[in-house]
Design an enzyme around this catalytic site. Structure first.
Site, PDB file in Angstrom:
ATOM      1  N   GLY A  14       0.824  -1.207   0.000  1.00 41.33           N
ATOM      2  CA  GLY A  14       0.000   0.000   0.000  1.00 41.33           C
ATOM      3  C   GLY A  14       0.858   1.258   0.000  1.00 41.33           C
ATOM      4  N   SER A  42      -1.664  -9.886  -3.262  1.00 44.03           N
ATOM      5  CA  SER A  42      -0.341  -9.488  -3.757  1.00 44.03           C
ATOM      6  C   SER A  42       0.783 -10.339  -3.176  1.00 44.03           C
ATOM      7  CB  SER A  42      -0.094  -8.007  -3.524  1.00 44.03           C
ATOM      8  OG  SER A  42      -0.428  -7.665  -2.232  1.00 44.03           O
ATOM      9  N   ARG A 102      -7.197   3.541  17.985  1.00 44.06           N
ATOM     10  CA  ARG A 102      -6.767   4.858  18.490  1.00 44.06           C
ATOM     11  C   ARG A 102      -7.512   5.336  19.730  1.00 44.06           C
ATOM     12  NH1 ARG A 102      -6.926   7.770  12.683  1.00 44.06           N
ATOM     13  NH2 ARG A 102      -5.117   6.754  11.751  1.00 44.06           N
ATOM     14  N   CYS A 131      -3.692  11.501  10.085  1.00 48.14           N
ATOM     15  CA  CYS A 131      -2.686  12.335   9.427  1.00 48.14           C
ATOM     16  C   CYS A 131      -2.833  13.832   9.742  1.00 48.14           C
ATOM     17  CB  CYS A 131      -2.739  12.101   7.926  1.00 48.14           C
ATOM     18  SG  CYS A 131      -4.412  11.968   7.262  1.00 48.14           S
ATOM     19  N   GLY A 162      -4.071  10.623   0.969  1.00 51.39           N
ATOM     20  CA  GLY A 162      -4.667  10.209   2.245  1.00 51.39           C
ATOM     21  C   GLY A 162      -5.622   9.037   2.067  1.00 51.39           C
ATOM     22  N   LYS A 209     -12.483  12.057  14.132  1.00 49.89           N
ATOM     23  CA  LYS A 209     -11.138  11.575  14.482  1.00 49.89           C
ATOM     24  C   LYS A 209     -10.283  12.751  14.936  1.00 49.89           C
ATOM     25  CE  LYS A 209     -11.133   8.335  10.718  1.00 49.89           C
ATOM     26  NZ  LYS A 209     -10.559   8.157   9.372  1.00 49.89           N
ATOM     27  N   HIS A 238      -0.957  17.553   3.155  1.00 51.98           N
ATOM     28  CA  HIS A 238      -2.178  18.097   3.759  1.00 51.98           C
ATOM     29  C   HIS A 238      -1.881  19.495   4.316  1.00 51.98           C
ATOM     30  CE1 HIS A 238      -4.060  14.310   3.384  1.00 51.98           C
ATOM     31  NE2 HIS A 238      -4.203  13.950   4.640  1.00 51.98           N
TER      32      HIS A 238
HETATM   33  P1  A2P Z   1      -2.897  -5.911  -1.064  1.00 51.30           P
HETATM   34  O1  A2P Z   1      -1.929  -5.234  -1.987  1.00 51.30           O
HETATM   35  O2  A2P Z   1      -2.667  -7.390  -1.047  1.00 51.30           O
HETATM   36  O3  A2P Z   1      -4.324  -5.520  -1.259  1.00 51.30           O
HETATM   37  P2  A2P Z   1      -3.784   1.142   0.837  1.00 51.30           P
HETATM   38  O4  A2P Z   1      -4.039   1.757   2.187  1.00 51.30           O
HETATM   39  O5  A2P Z   1      -2.823   1.931  -0.004  1.00 51.30           O
HETATM   40  O6  A2P Z   1      -5.060   0.795   0.133  1.00 51.30           O
HETATM   41  O7  A2P Z   1      -3.033  -0.269   1.127  1.00 51.30           O
HETATM   42  C1  A2P Z   1      -3.572  -1.247   1.945  1.00 51.30           C
HETATM   43  C2  A2P Z   1      -2.524  -2.327   2.225  1.00 51.30           C
HETATM   44  O8  A2P Z   1      -3.122  -3.264   3.117  1.00 51.30           O
HETATM   45  C3  A2P Z   1      -2.080  -3.107   1.006  1.00 51.30           C
HETATM   46  O9  A2P Z   1      -0.737  -3.492   1.161  1.00 51.30           O
HETATM   47  C4  A2P Z   1      -3.000  -4.319   1.063  1.00 51.30           C
HETATM   48  O10 A2P Z   1      -2.467  -5.465   0.430  1.00 51.30           O
HETATM   49  C5  A2P Z   1      -3.018  -4.560   2.551  1.00 51.30           C
HETATM   50  N1  A2P Z   1      -4.155  -5.369   2.961  1.00 51.30           N
HETATM   51  C6  A2P Z   1      -5.463  -5.161   2.725  1.00 51.30           C
HETATM   52  N2  A2P Z   1      -6.214  -6.154   3.261  1.00 51.30           N
HETATM   53  C7  A2P Z   1      -5.341  -7.009   3.856  1.00 51.30           C
HETATM   54  C8  A2P Z   1      -5.475  -8.227   4.586  1.00 51.30           C
HETATM   55  N3  A2P Z   1      -6.656  -8.787   4.812  1.00 51.30           N
HETATM   56  N4  A2P Z   1      -4.340  -8.834   5.033  1.00 51.30           N
HETATM   57  C9  A2P Z   1      -3.143  -8.287   4.806  1.00 51.30           C
HETATM   58  N5  A2P Z   1      -2.941  -7.135   4.134  1.00 51.30           N
HETATM   59  C10 A2P Z   1      -4.032  -6.504   3.662  1.00 51.30           C
END
Ligand code: A2P
Length: 330
Positions: A14, A42, A102, A131, A162, A209, A238
């Protein structure tokens, strides 16, 4: 020899996860081993850290069995609620960027330069604040120490990063006349006073928040604080307009001097002011437009800008970890 730490990055693919990696590199965080987790989607993809490629692993209930010292989480609230306690049960210190933990009473919510003193060895889940709140409480804490803050009104101008990559894509697509996929309205050439879901009282969750977290971080449970949060078509950075009313008369020169002395604030004199483009890639809070509020007895206005993905998220989390190391709390 200085100790090094076994680090897990959860949500590594992410936007904040990728920035954790950059900030760990930039600040030369003492890493002995590092593992990157994301969802099944991923798993198997590659991320690079200190010039080496690492395979992203799927986060599972057994991911923490092998032992880590620190886990940096930015994978959404649900993932945090499920996996942070599992990590903590293995003695891992979790620093979580989601909003899930939080406001829980027993969880510390920390901006290191403001309230790191609340941290102890027993804190295995530590929350990283919202943030816009992070960059606001840094100057507010300075004002409070000098003049006792009674009331705060925030108006934010928040970048699309964000919302992670989804927000950035909506802005990019908007340039090409494409409809938004993540936001309800077009963000390109536009702005909207709508960040996170609406609540029954007319505020949004983002505004709540800011209000709740400001009170918790400053330790001022009765502070009057209100917020309007606005998404603007900027990629990173921001900005927050902060209106403050204080108990004591304001000495602007004293406040300017305190801002200038503060190691985490960059103060912009007179008619100079920070903008999002001035702060991208930077870990400090940039403050300008300081002036007396002519409509309130002990009131001031100021303008605070920061890189929301770094100081507003990844850097603040890593500064918490650095503090724990410095104070031997880990
Ligand atoms: P993935 O790439 O496999 O979806 P962002 O905040 O930019 O949307 O990124 C969210 C991050 O959280 C990404 O790395 C996403 O991985 C990961 N993520 C989302 N759901 C899960 C989950 N159930 N388990 C582990 N990582 C997760």
């Amino acid at each position: 020899m200085n100790k090094k730490y076994r680090v897990a990055v959860v949500g590594a693919t992410g936007m904040v996860g990728q920035t954790f990696i950059k900030v760990l590199e930039d600040r030369k965080f003492p890493v002995s081993e590092i593992t990157f987790f994301a969802s099944k989607r991923s798993a198997g993809s590659l991320v690079s850290f200190n010039g080496m490629n690492f395979v992203v692993e799927e986060l599972t209930e057994n991911s923490f069995d092998n032992g880590f010292d620190i886990a940096l989480f930015s994978a959404g609230g649900e993932t945090s609620l499920k996996f942070a306690p599992i990590a903590a049960s293995h003695g891992v210190v979790v620093i979580d960027n989601s909003s899930a933990w939080r406001m829980k009473d027993h969880i510390k919510l920390v901006v290191p330069e403001v309230n790191s003193h609340v941290l102890t060895k027993n804190d295995l889940i530590i929350a990283n604040p919202n943030c816009s709140t992070i960059q606001s409480v840094v100057p507010l804490d300075v004002i409070h120490k000098l003049f006792t803050v009674n009331r705060v009104i925030y108006s934010t101008y928040q970048a699309v990063s964000g919302s992670g990559y989804k927000g950035v894509m909506d802005l990019k697509n908007g340039y090409e006349n494409k409809e938004p996929e993540f936001y309800k309205k077009q963000i390109f050439d536009n702005c909207f006073p709508h960040i996170d879901d609406f609540l029954d009282n007319g505020y949004t969750k983002e505004e709540k928040k800011m209000m709740d977290e400001t009170r918790k971080i400053l330790g001022l449970s009765h502070l009057k604080v209100s917020a309007t949060c606005v998404r603007i078509p900027v990629t990173v950075g921001h900005s927050v307009s902060i209106n403050v009313e204080c108990e004591k008369p304001i000495d602007l020169n004293q406040l300017i001097e305190a801002f200038k002395q503060h190691q985490d604030i960059v103060y912009y004199e007179g008619r100079d002011y920070p903008t999002p483009q001035d702060v991208v890639g930077n870990d400090l809070v940039h403050v300008g437009r300081l002036r007396k509020d002519l409509s309130a007895e002990n009131g001031i206005h100021l303008w605070a800008v920061a890189d929301n993905v770094r100081k507003g998220a990844a850097t603040n989390a890593i500064q918490i970890a650095e503090y724990l190391i410095k104070e031997n709390l880990i």
